[in-house]
Design a protein around this motif. Structure first.
Motif, PDB file in Angstrom:
ATOM      1  N   THR A 170       2.358   1.758  -3.465  1.00 55.25           N
ATOM      2  CA  THR A 170       1.391   2.355  -4.389  1.00 55.25           C
ATOM      3  C   THR A 170       1.209   3.842  -4.106  1.00 55.25           C
ATOM      4  O   THR A 170       1.155   4.660  -5.035  1.00 55.25           O
ATOM      5  CB  THR A 170       0.040   1.622  -4.268  1.00 55.25           C
ATOM      6  N   ALA A 194      -1.240  10.851   3.595  1.00 55.38           N
ATOM      7  CA  ALA A 194      -2.702  10.894   3.450  1.00 55.38           C
ATOM      8  C   ALA A 194      -3.189   9.770   2.540  1.00 55.38           C
ATOM      9  O   ALA A 194      -4.171   9.088   2.851  1.00 55.38           O
ATOM     10  CB  ALA A 194      -3.123  12.254   2.902  1.00 55.38           C
ATOM     11  N   ARG A 224      -6.672   2.264   5.698  1.00 57.36           N
ATOM     12  CA  ARG A 224      -7.964   2.148   6.389  1.00 57.36           C
ATOM     13  C   ARG A 224      -8.907   1.269   5.579  1.00 57.36           C
ATOM     14  O   ARG A 224      -9.578   0.390   6.117  1.00 57.36           O
ATOM     15  CB  ARG A 224      -8.569   3.538   6.613  1.00 57.36           C
ATOM     16  N   GLY A 225      -8.939   1.490   4.261  1.00 56.05           N
ATOM     17  CA  GLY A 225      -9.802   0.689   3.397  1.00 56.05           C
ATOM     18  C   GLY A 225      -9.417  -0.777   3.422  1.00 56.05           C
ATOM     19  O   GLY A 225     -10.269  -1.655   3.290  1.00 56.05           O
ATOM     20  N   ALA A 226      -8.119  -1.034   3.588  1.00 53.36           N
ATOM     21  CA  ALA A 226      -7.649  -2.422   3.577  1.00 53.36           C
ATOM     22  C   ALA A 226      -7.722  -3.057   4.952  1.00 53.36           C
ATOM     23  O   ALA A 226      -7.398  -4.235   5.108  1.00 53.36           O
ATOM     24  CB  ALA A 226      -6.219  -2.477   3.043  1.00 53.36           C
ATOM     25  N   GLY A 227      -8.110  -2.287   5.975  1.00 52.70           N
ATOM     26  CA  GLY A 227      -8.291  -2.859   7.305  1.00 52.70           C
ATOM     27  C   GLY A 227      -7.028  -2.918   8.150  1.00 52.70           C
ATOM     28  O   GLY A 227      -7.008  -3.583   9.177  1.00 52.70           O
ATOM     29  N   PHE A 228      -5.966  -2.220   7.734  1.00 52.77           N
ATOM     30  CA  PHE A 228      -4.737  -2.231   8.530  1.00 52.77           C
ATOM     31  C   PHE A 228      -4.718  -1.124   9.572  1.00 52.77           C
ATOM     32  O   PHE A 228      -4.026  -1.211  10.564  1.00 52.77           O
ATOM     33  CB  PHE A 228      -3.507  -2.094   7.635  1.00 52.77           C
ATOM     34  N   LEU A 229      -5.454  -0.058   9.299  1.00 55.91           N
ATOM     35  CA  LEU A 229      -5.526   1.059  10.243  1.00 55.91           C
ATOM     36  C   LEU A 229      -6.977   1.263  10.621  1.00 55.91           C
ATOM     37  O   LEU A 229      -7.884   0.965   9.858  1.00 55.91           O
ATOM     38  CB  LEU A 229      -4.992   2.350   9.602  1.00 55.91           C
ATOM     39  N   LEU A 276       0.843  -1.204   0.000  1.00 55.15           N
ATOM     40  CA  LEU A 276       0.000   0.000   0.000  1.00 55.15           C
ATOM     41  C   LEU A 276       0.875   1.249   0.000  1.00 55.15           C
ATOM     42  O   LEU A 276       0.569   2.234  -0.676  1.00 55.15           O
ATOM     43  CB  LEU A 276      -0.915   0.010   1.224  1.00 55.15           C
ATOM     44  N   THR A 297      -5.454   6.545   3.809  1.00 58.31           N
ATOM     45  CA  THR A 297      -6.741   6.234   3.183  1.00 58.31           C
ATOM     46  C   THR A 297      -6.777   4.779   2.732  1.00 58.31           C
ATOM     47  O   THR A 297      -7.733   4.051   3.009  1.00 58.31           O
ATOM     48  CB  THR A 297      -6.962   7.154   1.968  1.00 58.31           C
ATOM     49  N   ALA A 298      -5.710   4.364   2.037  1.00 55.23           N
ATOM     50  CA  ALA A 298      -5.675   2.995   1.514  1.00 55.23           C
ATOM     51  C   ALA A 298      -5.608   1.977   2.649  1.00 55.23           C
ATOM     52  O   ALA A 298      -6.270   0.942   2.602  1.00 55.23           O
ATOM     53  CB  ALA A 298      -4.480   2.835   0.574  1.00 55.23           C
TER      54      ALA A 298
END
Lengths: 343, 412
Positions: free
Chosen positions: B374, B399, B406-411, B371, B403-404
């Motif tokens: 990317t 930023a 959080r979407g991937a569930g790591f944060l 992530l 965002t990424a």
């Protein structure tokens, strides 16, 4: 035609449309509302050829698999993905608008957000390329229509070449020609006698090259349609216009253009839709640094070291909405004309 | 005794001469389907593994640069489309995250006598991959140009910049430096290389919290930008292949380039006169006063898919062990920096080995590193183009990553 026959006639297309258009869109919309599960991380020891053994975090795949079993789609996020920084960035936008900065500064800050950066280029591409390509296509159609019959075939063939070439290959060819070692790039440097001038280095020139490519590759479609339309212009009207002393330009202006107007609406519709999903030239020109588009954002989410399906889904839905907004004036007009005729 | 030795030698000679790989591989039956990246070393291994094909054993190989895009879906289905996935530090992570590859301890015990302990990639105590080559970006420089400009071979990025200035001053080259900084994977890799050289960590220990927003990150960006003053104005469209071409065309004096491409640079094909004989390979430069080469160390290895029959897994492992056998390595010494037993580094391996000896760090294997890669690949482009300052670029990376992640569930 009896209803039953009509239904049987369109049924295969209907099924195909549901399967290949409607269902994928529904699936994309649904996926865009979800994000991945919480990742359950465990600390493990990794031993590699370099760096020896280190303690590192790793996804607990068994626990994650159980979560996935429970909720195959992931966590419901509602419109969360749509408003995050990678998309509409509502909170970032609010913060930018609330600052004391001048409009130019604010605009620059908004352009720094990936979605708006891509949207601006996409819109510019749409609204510059579509009219120019239509005008160019129309001009070629008029010119070809005036040619003697035996030269028409080959000229039509060459005019269609940009459309025959795959967009990616076409853009790569132009990109290589525009490189400083390429024939166009070297010529431009020679004309401006500036050996450091490079179309690929400056954002403005990159945009220029992309837009030029867009016009070049889109013109043949307009040409074909307008050329076909020109064959249907009533000869009587043209002749009477000539007898009335109308010049060539006046005949185009007052006879041909009104006659082709419905066709122009159709071409504009198709081209706008096409140009809104501009993608290949950006990849072909390696222009990612200076220009991105909505389609490119989707591609970027789906490729690379980690795929972000929810994010790509949200961008896709926003792209579809964009197309609907873009086309609505044309659609409304066509609908009104249709109703007008029916009465 | 002598007779037995003679017999053994002649049998071996026969086996080699007749290409009777079947006997060497010893696979009874099964299907081996290899998915790999597309470069010479991997193609060589694929070809060696395919020697194991026989009436009862099929061996197919798909070498493609798109391997990362297809490996997860291809190994998720049951039975998996491929039985072997060739991976590196980064591309093994998605396979581990989704639990798509099997532990190899039993197969190593049974068929792995030729493997060296350092080849075993162990995760949580289990062998998950067998590494066979090392790779990494390191310095290539032209000693003739440096001599003419009167500068010593650079050790740090400060030296590199000073050397570039001297070369430009002396009128030897207009753009003496090159780096693969095309937005996308390459640009992000450049940042990762340099940041590793500072010795700092990308993430807070034990969490997915990004920590590059500091003076190390700023120092890295400063170097990346300072270098562009001596790079071709088209630098934002140059990836690793492109800078190799520029270098072979004699237009570049110093560059950081993949060790796996060193063989192609040093061969007699494609380079103008004077490039090959004057090329020196060295460790990547150090950065920001640090002492370790600023480049990630990579290993390439193979993994065996989980969703396949045990028989196919066994056949695949045997075929791959044959593919990375010392015989293969001896026949292809200069193709890569091998980790295989008996390897003696050739001229093309000098740079990677120098990196490793200099204490360069491996490319991180954290599950959220992809992530970050990317985020770096898209958010640094404007900074490199000169339209954004370093603080803003780092804030954008953070930023985008947050965002990424959080979407991937790591944060949270």
């Amino acid at each position: 035609m009896p209803h039953k026959t009509f239904f049987a006639f369109i049924l295969p297309s209907l099924i195909a449309m549901v399967l290949f258009i409607a269902l994928p869109i529904v699936s994309v919309v649904v996926q865009s509302l979800y994000v991945s599960h919480e990742q359950i991380l465990v600390e493990v020891e990794n031993c590699q050829p370099f760096g020896g053994c280190t303690k590192e975090l790793r996804v607990d795949s068994a626990a994650t698999a159980a979560l996935r079993e429970d909720q195959p789609l992931g966590r419901f996020n509602g419109l969360g993905t749509y408003v995050n920084r990678a998309h509409l960035a509502t909170s970032e936008l609010g913060a930018i608008l609330a600052t004391q900065a001048g409009p130019g500064e604010k605009f620059a800050q908004i352009l720094n957000l990936p979605f708006y950066k891509a949207l601006i280029f996409t819109l510019v591409y749409c609204f510059v390329v579509t009219p120019l390509a239509m005008a160019l296509g129309f001009a070629i159609a008029l010119a070809v229509n005036a040619l003697p019959k035996f030269t028409k075939g080959p000229i039509i063939f060459f005019s269609l070449l940009p459309m025959i070439i795959t967009p990616l290959i076409g853009s790569l060819i132009l990109y290589w020609m525009l490189s400083p070692n390429g024939v166009l790039g070297a010529t431009i440097q020679h004309i401006f006698s500036d050996p450091t001038l490079s179309l690929r280095a400056s954002p403005a020139l990159t945009w220029g090259a992309l837009l030029t490519y867009g016009v070049w590759t889109n013109a043949p479609f307009s040409f074909v349609v307008f050329y076909a339309g020109l064959q249907t212009v009533p000869g009587d009207t043209l002749e009477s216009a000539m007898i009335d002393g109308a010049s060539r330009w006046e005949r185009v202006r007052y006879v041909i253009i009104p006659h082709l107007a419905p066709l122009a609406t159709f071409v504009a519709l198709v081209q706008l839709m096409d140009n809104f999903r501009v993608f290949e030239p950006i990849v072909g020109f390696s222009a990612e640094a200076n220009a991105t588009s909505l389609s490119w954002l989707i591609y970027n989410d789906l490729s690379g070291d980690s795929q972000q399906f929810g994010s790509a889904g949200a961008t896709s839905v926003l792209t579809i909405l964009g197309v609907v907004v873009l086309l609505s004036p044309v659609l409304v007009r066509t609908w009104r004309e249709f109703k007008h005729k029916a009465v | 005794m002598k007779h037995i030795l003679m017999l053994a030698v002649s049998t071996a000679a026969l086996a080699l001469g007749a290409g009777a790989a079947y006997a060497e591989c010893g696979i009874e039956a099964g299907s081996v389907r290899i998915l790999s990246n597309d470069f010479e070393a991997l193609r060589t291994i694929n070809a060696a593994a395919q020697e194991c094909a026989s009436d009862a054993v099929t061996v197919t190989a798909n070498a493609t640069a798109e391997h990362k895009e297809i490996q997860v879906p291809a190994l998720t289905i049951n039975p998996a489309e491929y039985t072997v996935a060739m991976v590196a530090n980064n591309s093994i992570v998605p396979l581990l995250n989704d639990d798509l590859i099997r532990p190899l301890d039993d197969l190593v015990a049974k068929y792995g006598q030729d493997l060296q302990p350092s080849q075993l990639v162990k995760i949580d105590g289990k062998i998950m991959a067998i590494a066979f080559m090392g790779n990494g970006q390191h310095m290539f420089y032209r000693k003739d140009i440096l001599e003419k400009a009167g500068v010593e071979p650079p050790k740090s990025y400060d030296d590199v910049l000073a050397a570039a200035a001297a070369i430009k001053e002396a009128g030897l080259m207009e753009y003496p430096l090159a780096a693969s900084v095309k937005p996308g994977w390459d640009l992000a890799a450049e940042f990762v290389n340099d940041y590793l050289g500072t010795g700092a960590e990308f993430f807070a220990p034990g969490s997915a919290e990004l920590t590059i927003d500091n003076e190390n990150g700023l120092a890295v960006l400063k170097v990346m930008r300072d270098m562009t003053a001596y790079m071709d104005p088209d630098y934002l469209t140059y990836d690793a292949t492109e800078i190799q071409k520029e270098y072979e065309a004699g237009k570049v004096a110093i560059m950081n380039e993949w060790g796996s491409l060193a063989g192609a640079v040093l061969d007699d094909e494609g380079a103008v006169d004077g490039v090959v004989e004057n090329t020196v390979l060295a460790a990547a430069p150090t950065i920001a006063g640090g002492s370790i080469p600023a480049a990630a160390l990579w290993w390439d290895g193979f993994t065996i898919a989980k969703n396949i029959s045990d028989a196919d897994a066994e056949a695949s492992f045997q075929a791959m062990v044959h593919g990375i056998s010392p015989d293969m390595m001896m026949a292809n010494k200069d193709v890569a920096t091998w980790l295989i037993a008996g390897y003696e580094p050739g001229p093309a391996a000098v740079g990677v080995i120098a990196n490793a000896n200099g204490g360069a760090r491996p490319y991180p294997m954290q599950p959220y590193m992809g992530l970050l890669h990317t985020a770096l690949s898209t958010e640094l482009a404007e900074f490199m183009a000169g339209s954004e300052d370093a603080e803003q670029a780092l804030a954008d990376v953070k930023a985008a990553y947050d965002t990424a992640a959080r979407g991937a569930g790591f944060l949270q």
